[in-house]
Design a protein around this motif. Structure first.
Motif, PDB file in Angstrom:
ATOM      1  N   GLU A  34       5.835   7.515  -2.160  1.00  0.00           N
ATOM      2  CA  GLU A  34       4.456   7.255  -2.587  1.00  0.00           C
ATOM      3  C   GLU A  34       4.364   5.909  -3.314  1.00  0.00           C
ATOM      4  O   GLU A  34       3.422   5.139  -3.097  1.00  0.00           O
ATOM      5  CB  GLU A  34       3.952   8.389  -3.480  1.00  0.00           C
ATOM      6  N   LYS A  37       4.574   3.182  -0.754  1.00  0.00           N
ATOM      7  CA  LYS A  37       3.307   3.109  -0.026  1.00  0.00           C
ATOM      8  C   LYS A  37       2.275   2.312  -0.823  1.00  0.00           C
ATOM      9  O   LYS A  37       1.542   1.491  -0.262  1.00  0.00           O
ATOM     10  CB  LYS A  37       2.797   4.532   0.249  1.00  0.00           C
ATOM     11  N   LYS A  38       2.229   2.516  -2.138  1.00  0.00           N
ATOM     12  CA  LYS A  38       1.293   1.774  -2.994  1.00  0.00           C
ATOM     13  C   LYS A  38       1.593   0.284  -3.006  1.00  0.00           C
ATOM     14  O   LYS A  38       0.727  -0.530  -3.304  1.00  0.00           O
ATOM     15  CB  LYS A  38       1.332   2.328  -4.421  1.00  0.00           C
ATOM     16  N   ILE A  42       5.710   1.209   4.139  1.00  0.00           N
ATOM     17  CA  ILE A  42       5.627   2.541   4.743  1.00  0.00           C
ATOM     18  C   ILE A  42       7.002   2.947   5.263  1.00  0.00           C
ATOM     19  O   ILE A  42       7.631   2.216   6.025  1.00  0.00           O
ATOM     20  CB  ILE A  42       4.610   2.572   5.897  1.00  0.00           C
TER      21      ILE A  42
END
Length: 123
Positions: A34, A37-38, A42
């Motif tokens: 996560e 991703k931020k 990915i």
């Protein structure tokens, strides 16, 4: 940008974070992914029970499973090559493999050093 895929053993749900006894390492993985991703990174994550077609479609992981079985999972692939088997990368390894500054994920605390006390690292 480098492409990372993580192929995991069969779990009850895609992240393994269901039920009463949540594995701290799976919780760490979800947090790391996560955070990545931020930051625009990915990482594809495939669970054998919820995404079996991915294990068949990817020739490299398919060959690995046929030779080693599922006991060698998780398997981490970077740009089509298996780079880690049987465990998840430490935070520092993620940074190195993906050419990111270590500050993106921070240092992983070790058990017994005033950290969280979870087996194999911090939760």
């Amino acid at each position: 940008m480098k492409k990372m895929k993580i192929f995991e053993p069969a779990m009850c749900c895609p992240t393994g974070l269901c039920g009463v006894g949540v594995d701290p390492e799976l919780l760490r993985m979800s947090t790391v992914l996560e955070t990545l991703k931020k930051h625009g990174v990915i990482v594809d994550r495939f669970n054998l029970s919820s995404a079996p077609a991915e294990f068949i479609a990817d020739q490299t992981i398919n060959t690995y499973i046929n030779e080693k079985g599922t006991e060698g999972l998780p398997a981490v692939m970077l740009d089509g090559k298996i780079v880690i088997t049987g465990r998840y990368p430490a935070n520092e390894e993620f940074a190195k493999l993906l050419d990111l500054p270590e500050s993106v994920l921070g240092k992983q605390k070790k058990s017994g050093s005033g950290g969280c006390g979870c087996k194999g690292g911090c939760c």
